[in-house]
Design a protein around this motif. Structure first.
Motif, PDB file in Angstrom:
ATOM      1  N   ALA A 128      -0.041  -1.820  -5.845  1.00  0.00           N
ATOM      2  CA  ALA A 128      -0.682  -1.195  -4.901  1.00  0.00           C
ATOM      3  C   ALA A 128      -1.955  -1.670  -4.234  1.00  0.00           C
ATOM      4  N   VAL A 129      -2.937  -1.852  -5.363  1.00  0.00           N
ATOM      5  CA  VAL A 129      -4.320  -2.182  -5.449  1.00  0.00           C
ATOM      6  C   VAL A 129      -4.365  -3.873  -5.396  1.00  0.00           C
ATOM      7  N   CYS A 139       4.882   0.947  -2.134  1.00  0.00           N
ATOM      8  CA  CYS A 139       4.544   1.020  -3.614  1.00  0.00           C
ATOM      9  C   CYS A 139       4.498   2.598  -4.038  1.00  0.00           C
ATOM     10  N   ALA A 140       3.662   3.321  -3.579  1.00  0.00           N
ATOM     11  CA  ALA A 140       3.552   4.893  -3.794  1.00  0.00           C
ATOM     12  C   ALA A 140       4.920   5.500  -3.493  1.00  0.00           C
ATOM     13  N   VAL A 156       4.769   4.254 -12.990  1.00  0.00           N
ATOM     14  CA  VAL A 156       3.610   4.867 -12.084  1.00  0.00           C
ATOM     15  C   VAL A 156       2.581   3.552 -12.280  1.00  0.00           C
ATOM     16  N   SER A 190       0.761  -1.161   0.001  1.00  0.00           N
ATOM     17  CA  SER A 190      -0.173  -0.044  -0.010  1.00  0.00           C
ATOM     18  C   SER A 190       0.800   1.341  -0.025  1.00  0.00           C
ATOM     19  N   VAL A 205       5.482   5.094  -7.559  1.00  0.00           N
ATOM     20  CA  VAL A 205       4.673   5.984  -8.091  1.00  0.00           C
ATOM     21  C   VAL A 205       5.375   7.225  -8.079  1.00  0.00           C
ATOM     22  N   LEU A 207       0.606   1.365  -9.121  1.00  0.00           N
ATOM     23  CA  LEU A 207      -0.894   1.406  -8.772  1.00  0.00           C
ATOM     24  C   LEU A 207      -1.261   0.103  -8.950  1.00  0.00           C
TER      25      LEU A 207
END
Length: 408
Positions: free
Chosen positions: A395-396, A357-358, A388, A354, A362, A392
């Motif tokens: 992350a999801v 990753c960002a 990016v 979560s 990202v 994402l």
């Protein structure tokens, strides 16, 4: 690009002000210290889930991608040429103004608090496994509290005191102790793993299937999280032109160490591998000392890791002034989350998927795309856009996979 709106301060002082002009060797050591932490202890369990070969390939891939992201941040700062950019938050402000700083602040809070939740889970689980006092265990069950929860609550009042300290200067030397203990623990575990593997040779699998791919990526991202450290590290290096080479060698070395630790741990215990590998070592004196040392290490590292959270929250909600009740409230929130999470490695995967990753994929690629938009060719644009998109998707998917494991 927004940086002229005000002077940026250090929002994420994850590294103390060290001696300037570091040599290549010292920079190598600092990168190792900045990245290697308690997350390595969950790698053998992750390898049990993903398979040892998939686990190794995942680690190497994440190491390469994180290395690329770190260098993107370095290139962005050099391009902007703003001397006041000393942290990830400063860079976010320089590129996107207050919104950029806000996003980075939120992610730093979640990542740092997530690390501390992992620390409490490790401490509670390890002390519960080491406990041989049946009276205490019976008392905890009589009070409808598990031994793990009892130990976590036991840490709470002491953490309130430690986290009330305005300056952590006196606690900073404990980070050296933490690194020594981590290395010592890894060495002991590897030696024990080799002995057990030779004697028992349990069955292991190379690939656990694509259904656990995102789970493994989350754990690997947690283990390699250190993107916020790269700007201070690069600033301290004497020969900055060689920073990229030193960083790449450091990441490769860490990936090899992680891979060996994960593979040997899984091959030693097979399907019996526990979420914290030290729990597999039994109750011997050496094993007990290693686990106690790690618990003490993480106990005193907790306030150091929470310090960036306190600075951000106090700046945003208390005008940058020290506020003890805000700190206590944050420590309570972290403790409550630790009590609700049943598995150490599953939580590593959740935080890695979560938040990391960002921070790791990202934002560096997005900032790079924004700053260099007029200079990039289509290949470089595609690479940034791909980073990016990958971040994402991971992350999801990784968050969903990790939450499924936790609730199941």
């Amino acid at each position: 690009m927004g940086f002229d709106q005000g002077k940026a301060g250090e929002d994420t002082p994850l590294l103390g002000k060290g001696r300037p002009l570091s040599s290549q060797f010292k920079t190598f050591a600092n990168v190792f210290i900045a990245i290697v932490g308690a997350g390595v202890l969950g790698l053998p369990y992750a390898f049990k889930r993903t398979g040892w070969l998939m686990g190794v390939l995942t680690l190497l891939s994440v190491a390469a991608l994180i290395n690329h992201s770190m260098m993107l941040l370095v290139h962005i700062r050099r391009k902007l040429g703003v001397a006041d950019i000393g942290s990830f938050g400063d860079l976010g402000f320089a590129v996107c103004g207050p919104l950029g700083r806000f996003v980075v602040d939120i992610l730093i809070i979640l990542s740092q608090a997530g690390f501390c939740v992992g620390y409490l889970i490790f401490i509670g689980t390890s002390l519960a496994n080491l406990s041989t006092n049946h009276q205490n265990v019976s008392m905890s069950h009589l009070m409808s509290v598990s031994p793990k929860s009892l130990y976590i609550w036991g840490c709470f009042p002491f953490q309130l005191g430690l986290n009330s300290i305005k300056t952590l200067t006196h606690l900073a030397p404990l980070s050296i102790f933490a690194d020594v203990v981590d290395l010592g623990a890894m060495a002991v575990v590897i030696v024990e793993d080799v002995k057990i593997t030779v004697e028992q040779r349990p069955d292991v699998v190379a690939f656990g299937g694509m259904s656990v791919f995102f789970y493994g990526m989350g754990v690997a991202l947690y283990a390699f999280e250190g993107v916020g450290m790269v700007l201070p590290l690069e600033s301290e290096m004497k020969d900055k032109d060689k920073f990229g080479k030193v960083l790449a060698l450091s990441m490769l070395f860490i990936a090899v160490v992680y891979g060996a630790f994960g593979v040997l741990g899984y091959m030693a215990f097979g399907e019996e591998t526990m979420d914290i590998i030290t729990a597999n070592l039994g109750g011997g004196v050496v094993s007990s000392l290693v686990q106690l040392g790690l618990c003490i290490n993480l106990f005193f590292t907790f306030p150091l890791m929470m310090n960036p959270v306190f600075e951000i929250v106090e700046r945003r909600f208390w005008r940058g002034v020290y506020c003890v009740w805000l700190r206590w409230l944050l420590v309570l929130a972290v403790t409550l989350v630790a009590l609700l999470v049943p598995n150490f490695a599953d939580f590593l995967s959740l935080v890695g998927s979560s938040v990391c990753c960002a921070l790791g994929f990202v934002l560096p690629a997005l900032f790079h795309l924004m700053v260099f938009k007029d200079e990039l060719g289509w290949k470089q644009r595609a690479l940034d856009a791909g980073m990016v998109l990958l971040g994402l998707v991971l992350a999801v998917s990784g968050t969903w996979s990790s939450l499924s494991e936790i609730f199941n």
